[in-house]
Structures are given as structure tokens and as C-alpha cells.
Design an enzyme around this catalytic site. Sequence first.
Site: not given
Ligand SMILES: [Zn+2]
Length: 445
Positions: A62, A140, A65
Site C-alpha cells: 500500500h 507516504e 502504491e
Molecule cells: Zn491509500
Amino acid sequence: MTALHGFEQTRQRRIDELDAVLHEYTHAASGARLCWLEREDENKSFCAAFRTLPYDDTGVFHILEHSVLCGSKQFPVKEPFVELMKGSLNTFLNALTFPDKTCYPVASRNSRDFLNLMRVYLDAVFFPSIHEKPEIFQQEGWHYELRGGVLTRSGVVLNEMKGAFADADELLINAMNRALFPDSPYRFVSGGDPEAIPSLTYEAFTAAHKRFYHPANSYLLLDGSIDQDESFALLDGYLSQFAAIDPDTQIHAQPPVRAERRTIDYPLPAGEPMQQRWKLGCGYVIGTYQDAQTLFAAQVLSDVLCGSNHAPLCRAILEQGLAEDVVLSCDEQCMQPNLLLRVQNFREADLPAIQATIRDTLTALCENGLDREQIEASLASFEFKLRERDYGTMPRGLIFELEILASWLYGGDPGQRAVWRRPRRPPVLQRGVRRSARRHRHRIL
Ligand SMILES: [Zn+2]
């Protein structure tokens, strides 16, 4: 065999249901695979998918991504994704993490724009800036932050998953997957467990990219009236920079388990009373991705049993005032599709009555049969949806690409789902109910 830009065609066939030709290729030098569904459709789509099998709860795929879209070799600007959204004529642009794959789909009606979008996505997935810029991972994924003098952890994915873990349904589905798939990658939370995300290191993160985002672990899809020569040349330009490896990412089926009942806690908003807040989930694995007919039957069955408050299983529970809602859903985007029955908001004392009602209702339906008119109505509505293939704003090509992945990703025939037909009626459906009610070996109740 002649190859076009390094792609050797391995199979080609007409699919009448989609008025299309399905071409399959391999890119021998890099080990990449490609499917092109050639159809008359100006809304062309491309999807780069990778078989990303979680091996822990850190949400590494994730975070990847999110991160690969934060700059790449040819497009070093911080957010090419956001810039693209503003300047492109795209009809779809997204990135999605599934429990076993990560997909980067794009679509556009404009040929130049389409090739440009393909280039940006290929550059992002194969040459992201994450290897040179650890700050992308920190932003992130997770990092420490001083807030009001207190050291806290933050990060885009960490914060997103903290939000997701405040949702009872999310926790229930996670618990269900752990119980049904104790030896398979499906037991892990692909999005990431907020408790586990901070244990992910930058080194493990970049290593996961190198192994899982290799062409040999990729599934590339094209759909519509694309310019074959230009698209293939563009793909080859990226793929030929890699030599084939064995990514060792086979998914093995989970042998049936008879999981015990388990109870988990979930958070309630402050001040909300705890009475009548129990939830029950019952999971059933219905076969594998290859059992196309069973899968179709399971979807029709869900509708017949629980499609409305008047459907027999819903009605049996709601009429007695035992719970607020009953939902039966089918997860078909995985190697072993499964049904999940959820009974929402009831009193702890009513749990035995709810379980008895589910058992008795299913047993009675097995003995007396389902309402034929209801079966006909559900079948007709599914057939209508299959025929119309109206997916709102989602381009058809992307739906077809996801359908192809639903068998191709597991080593199956990429054309399998595209040719779904009406199941042989009553026998399959009746057997479906009987299996769920009695002999089901792979379940948790
Ligand atoms: Zn997400």
C-alpha cells in the site's frame, strides 16, 4: 516465431460475448506477460498490475502504491499524478492495492494522451524516485513528528489505516481473513495494520519494490482500439532494461479449515452505548477462481437469500427483531472466492437465537427449495447486467482487465471470466445452499 518489439504471441482467440479478440504475449527478455483485448472502443485503457502477496501486516504494498506516484526518473516532479489529473484528457486514472495485487490503471480516448499516460505510469512503476529519496517513504509510510511537544508517528498511509481501523466492518473482514486463510497471504492486512506499519524499514520497503515490481512479476493489460506498434514499442523500451528473474510469487490455495468462533473488540464513538452493538460475521470459502459456475451461482444465491429485507434469510432475522441489518456479500477478486454473511447490531443475549435462525432457515430452504420466481428474477437481473455492461464512469475496458486478472493472476486462463454464462439452473443453486448449510468444510461461524 516473429516477435513485435520483443513480444511473442502465445495465443489468440475470438471472444464473441465481448465482440473482441484476446491476444496473449510474453516478453521473453524480461519475463513480462501481456494481454490485449482488441475491441472497437475509442476509450483505450492500460493497466500495469503486479502480483504483490503480503508477508506481514506492514502494508508495504500500500505504501509502495502511494510512493511510486511521487516522482520517477523521467518525471521527477513531486506529484506527476496530480499534475496529470489536471492536464490530461484521461477518462480514468488511479492506483489500487488489492489483497494480492497492485494495479495502475489509466484510460483515455485521445491516442497521444493515452501513450503519454502509459509512459508516466511505466516510468513510475519501474523507475520510481523512492530509491534515491528516502523522504518519500517517510512521507507516504511513516515518520516521527513533534506535535505540541509530544513525539508521535504520522504518515499518509499510517493515518489512512488508523481511520480504516476505526471501522468495525474493516476489523471484521480482517479477522475473517485471518480465520479462513491461516496459512495464506490473505491472512495479512494488505493495506497495513497501524500497529505494524511502523515496523517497516526503508531498506525492506525498497527491497520489496525491486522484487515485486519486476517485469517478470508483472501482468500488463491493454484494451480497446490502441495503436499496437506504438504501444508495444513503448512497453518494450521499459521492459528491455530488465533481465528475466524468477520472482517466486506463486499463490498456494489454503486447504480447508474449520475455524473456531472468535470474538474481537472494536471502538465505539465516545459516549455511544454498548448495548445492541454486537456484530456477527460468518465466512464461507466457495471454491477457487476456476469454479466460474459456482461463483456465478453464489452471487445469485446472495441476492436470493439476502438481496432485500424480504429475502428469506434477512426476513427470518429481522422479523424476530433480532438485529438491525443482514448482508451477504461475495468477494470474487481473490484466488479463493468467499461469501461473508454479516448480521449487524444486536444484543449479546440474542447471539444463540441468531445462529439458530441462520441454521434453521438454510436447512428449511434446502429441504423445501428456493422460490423459483425469485431465482428467475435474480438470474434475469444478473444477465441484464452482464449484457449491458454499464459500469457508470468506470471505462468498460478496465472492468474487463480486472476480470482477466481474476484468473490470469493465479495462472489461469485470462479469457475465463469473459465468457461467463448462465449456470445450469436449479441444480447448481440448490447444491450451493446445501453446501453452505451442511457440509461446508471451509468456514468460520
Ligand atoms: Zn491509500
